[in-house]
Design a protein around this motif. Structure first.
Motif, PDB file in Angstrom:
ATOM      1  N   ASP A  29       0.800  -1.232  -0.060  1.00 20.08           N
ATOM      2  CA  ASP A  29      -0.020  -0.018   0.051  1.00 20.08           C
ATOM      3  C   ASP A  29       0.822   1.194   0.078  1.00 20.08           C
ATOM      4  O   ASP A  29       1.467   1.437   1.015  1.00 20.08           O
ATOM      5  CB  ASP A  29      -0.742  -0.173   1.291  1.00 20.08           C
ATOM      6  CG  ASP A  29      -1.691   1.211   1.507  1.00 20.08           C
ATOM      7  OD1 ASP A  29      -1.747   2.199   0.609  1.00 20.08           O
ATOM      8  OD2 ASP A  29      -2.494   1.248   2.360  1.00 20.08           O
ATOM      9  N   SER A  31       0.439   4.258   0.166  1.00 18.57           N
ATOM     10  CA  SER A  31      -0.129   5.443   0.983  1.00 18.57           C
ATOM     11  C   SER A  31       0.097   5.015   2.459  1.00 18.57           C
ATOM     12  O   SER A  31      -0.170   5.835   3.374  1.00 18.57           O
ATOM     13  CB  SER A  31      -1.716   5.844   0.857  1.00 18.57           C
ATOM     14  OG  SER A  31      -2.343   4.553   1.138  1.00 18.57           O
ATOM     15  N   TYR A  32       0.331   3.617   2.957  1.00 21.80           N
ATOM     16  CA  TYR A  32       0.556   3.400   4.255  1.00 21.80           C
ATOM     17  C   TYR A  32       1.529   3.792   4.887  1.00 21.80           C
ATOM     18  O   TYR A  32       2.691   3.973   4.471  1.00 21.80           O
ATOM     19  CB  TYR A  32       0.652   1.724   4.203  1.00 21.80           C
ATOM     20  CG  TYR A  32       1.055   1.312   5.651  1.00 21.80           C
ATOM     21  CD1 TYR A  32      -0.223   1.083   6.541  1.00 21.80           C
ATOM     22  CD2 TYR A  32       2.221   1.132   6.240  1.00 21.80           C
ATOM     23  CE1 TYR A  32       0.035   0.695   7.736  1.00 21.80           C
ATOM     24  CE2 TYR A  32       2.399   0.527   7.420  1.00 21.80           C
ATOM     25  CZ  TYR A  32       1.150   0.360   8.315  1.00 21.80           C
ATOM     26  OH  TYR A  32       1.148  -0.269   9.605  1.00 21.80           O
ATOM     27  N   GLN A  33       1.355   4.254   6.213  1.00 22.81           N
ATOM     28  CA  GLN A  33       2.336   5.003   7.090  1.00 22.81           C
ATOM     29  C   GLN A  33       2.373   4.302   8.100  1.00 22.81           C
ATOM     30  O   GLN A  33       1.457   3.675   8.978  1.00 22.81           O
ATOM     31  CB  GLN A  33       2.068   6.335   7.321  1.00 22.81           C
ATOM     32  CG  GLN A  33       1.858   7.440   6.011  1.00 22.81           C
ATOM     33  CD  GLN A  33       3.480   7.435   5.550  1.00 22.81           C
ATOM     34  OE1 GLN A  33       4.295   7.718   6.083  1.00 22.81           O
ATOM     35  NE2 GLN A  33       3.673   7.537   4.309  1.00 22.81           N
ATOM     36  N   ASP A  36      -0.233   3.511  10.803  1.00 21.12           N
ATOM     37  CA  ASP A  36      -1.744   3.422  10.439  1.00 21.12           C
ATOM     38  C   ASP A  36      -2.231   2.016  10.839  1.00 21.12           C
ATOM     39  O   ASP A  36      -1.503   1.168  11.097  1.00 21.12           O
ATOM     40  CB  ASP A  36      -1.509   3.529   8.814  1.00 21.12           C
ATOM     41  CG  ASP A  36      -1.470   4.882   8.267  1.00 21.12           C
ATOM     42  OD1 ASP A  36      -1.382   5.677   9.167  1.00 21.12           O
ATOM     43  OD2 ASP A  36      -1.424   5.004   7.136  1.00 21.12           O
ATOM     44  N   VAL A  38      -4.194  -0.422   9.279  1.00 17.78           N
ATOM     45  CA  VAL A  38      -4.598  -1.734   8.349  1.00 17.78           C
ATOM     46  C   VAL A  38      -3.926  -0.965   6.711  1.00 17.78           C
ATOM     47  O   VAL A  38      -4.785  -0.328   6.340  1.00 17.78           O
ATOM     48  CB  VAL A  38      -5.774  -2.232   8.322  1.00 17.78           C
ATOM     49  CG1 VAL A  38      -5.510  -3.817   7.369  1.00 17.78           C
ATOM     50  CG2 VAL A  38      -6.232  -2.667   9.654  1.00 17.78           C
ATOM     51  N   PRO A  39      -2.987  -1.789   6.387  1.00 20.83           N
ATOM     52  CA  PRO A  39      -2.687  -1.418   5.042  1.00 20.83           C
ATOM     53  C   PRO A  39      -3.777  -1.952   3.986  1.00 20.83           C
ATOM     54  O   PRO A  39      -4.294  -2.861   4.485  1.00 20.83           O
ATOM     55  CB  PRO A  39      -1.095  -1.797   4.792  1.00 20.83           C
ATOM     56  CG  PRO A  39      -1.150  -3.034   5.640  1.00 20.83           C
ATOM     57  CD  PRO A  39      -1.954  -2.631   6.924  1.00 20.83           C
ATOM     58  N   LYS A  40      -3.909  -1.063   2.973  1.00 17.59           N
ATOM     59  CA  LYS A  40      -4.644  -1.671   1.815  1.00 17.59           C
ATOM     60  C   LYS A  40      -4.014  -2.513   0.988  1.00 17.59           C
ATOM     61  O   LYS A  40      -3.325  -2.384   0.149  1.00 17.59           O
ATOM     62  CB  LYS A  40      -5.322  -0.467   1.036  1.00 17.59           C
ATOM     63  CG  LYS A  40      -6.038   0.508   2.044  1.00 17.59           C
ATOM     64  CD  LYS A  40      -6.551   1.947   0.933  1.00 17.59           C
ATOM     65  CE  LYS A  40      -7.117   2.859   1.970  1.00 17.59           C
ATOM     66  NZ  LYS A  40      -6.370   3.616   2.575  1.00 17.59           N
ATOM     67  N   GLN A  92       3.828  -4.955   2.946  1.00 16.32           N
ATOM     68  CA  GLN A  92       3.277  -5.000   4.253  1.00 16.32           C
ATOM     69  C   GLN A  92       2.783  -6.247   4.369  1.00 16.32           C
ATOM     70  O   GLN A  92       2.118  -6.856   3.397  1.00 16.32           O
ATOM     71  CB  GLN A  92       2.262  -3.812   4.631  1.00 16.32           C
ATOM     72  CG  GLN A  92       2.859  -2.495   4.391  1.00 16.32           C
ATOM     73  CD  GLN A  92       2.342  -1.945   3.183  1.00 16.32           C
ATOM     74  OE1 GLN A  92       1.493  -2.262   2.460  1.00 16.32           O
ATOM     75  NE2 GLN A  92       3.355  -0.659   2.892  1.00 16.32           N
ATOM     76  N   TYR A  94       0.105  -8.115   6.877  1.00 15.45           N
ATOM     77  CA  TYR A  94      -0.827  -7.803   8.018  1.00 15.45           C
ATOM     78  C   TYR A  94      -1.208  -9.066   8.468  1.00 15.45           C
ATOM     79  O   TYR A  94      -1.543 -10.022   7.942  1.00 15.45           O
ATOM     80  CB  TYR A  94      -1.901  -7.128   7.312  1.00 15.45           C
ATOM     81  CG  TYR A  94      -2.918  -6.690   8.413  1.00 15.45           C
ATOM     82  CD1 TYR A  94      -2.821  -6.169   9.480  1.00 15.45           C
ATOM     83  CD2 TYR A  94      -4.375  -7.255   7.938  1.00 15.45           C
ATOM     84  CE1 TYR A  94      -3.526  -5.828  10.524  1.00 15.45           C
ATOM     85  CE2 TYR A  94      -5.128  -7.096   9.100  1.00 15.45           C
ATOM     86  CZ  TYR A  94      -5.049  -6.342  10.256  1.00 15.45           C
ATOM     87  OH  TYR A  94      -5.970  -6.269  11.109  1.00 15.45           O
ATOM     88  N   VAL A 101       1.157  -5.112  11.842  1.00 22.23           N
ATOM     89  CA  VAL A 101       1.822  -5.054  10.490  1.00 22.23           C
ATOM     90  C   VAL A 101       3.320  -5.053  10.715  1.00 22.23           C
ATOM     91  O   VAL A 101       3.937  -4.533  11.470  1.00 22.23           O
ATOM     92  CB  VAL A 101       1.173  -3.553  10.094  1.00 22.23           C
ATOM     93  CG1 VAL A 101       1.843  -3.227   8.473  1.00 22.23           C
ATOM     94  CG2 VAL A 101      -0.296  -3.308   9.698  1.00 22.23           C
ATOM     95  N   ALA A 103       6.035  -4.032   8.261  1.00 21.35           N
ATOM     96  CA  ALA A 103       6.184  -3.343   6.899  1.00 21.35           C
ATOM     97  C   ALA A 103       7.738  -3.100   6.866  1.00 21.35           C
ATOM     98  O   ALA A 103       8.431  -3.042   7.724  1.00 21.35           O
ATOM     99  CB  ALA A 103       5.606  -1.993   7.163  1.00 21.35           C
TER     100      ALA A 103
END
Length: 146
Positions: A29, A31-33, A36, A38-40, A92, A94, A101, A103
């Motif tokens: 993902d 946009s995951y930081q 966060d 849950v990553p998409k 990532q 999950y 997560v 990552a």
């Protein structure tokens, strides 16, 4: 404290054959930081071996390619068959049962193509955050996050 059973209490012999196993979701993902929730990443779950012999967490190279994970570079890995250079991927992982997560950068290793029933190895880099209780006679293994 989230806790998950990752052994085989119903079939203790499977713990010897397979080892402690978790279900994970794998993807990338953009946009995951960190922090966060849950990553998409794809909802499809993959078996991951909780591997106390592995320092880092790794993913199956063929799965990484199929998921079109970003290539990060190359690194040398070592195992029972010796050392070799492999491609690393950004991703990532999950772990839904723990709401956790992992990552970062992961070595792409041959798992499924070598007839292993896993698509990831969860190493000590993750396990430093966890408590692992292994009860061989009963086949029960629990993993909890403090």
């Amino acid at each position: 404290m989230p806790t998950v059973e990752c052994g085989f209490a119903d079939f203790p012999a499977d713990l010897v054959r397979l080892g402690p196993t978790l279900q994970v979701r794998i993807g990338f993902d953009h946009s995951y930081q960190p922090g966060d929730p849950v990553p998409k990443v794809p909802a499809l779950r993959h078996a991951a071996l909780v591997d106390t012999g592995a320092q880092e967490t790794s993913i199956d190279a063929d799965l990484a390619h199929a998921l079109n994970l970003p290539v990060a570079g190359r690194q040398r890995v070592a195992g029972v068959l010796g050392s070799r250079e492999v491609t690393t991927y950004r991703a990532q992982l999950y772990i839904p049962s723990l709401h956790w997560v992992i990552a970062g950068y992961f070595a792409g290793v041959q798992l499924a193509s070598e007839s292993m029933p896993f698509h990831a190895l969860i190493g000590r880099h993750f396990l430093r955050h966890a408590r692992l209780t292994y009860d061989g006679p009963t086949g029960s293994v629990t993993l909890s996050i403090d």
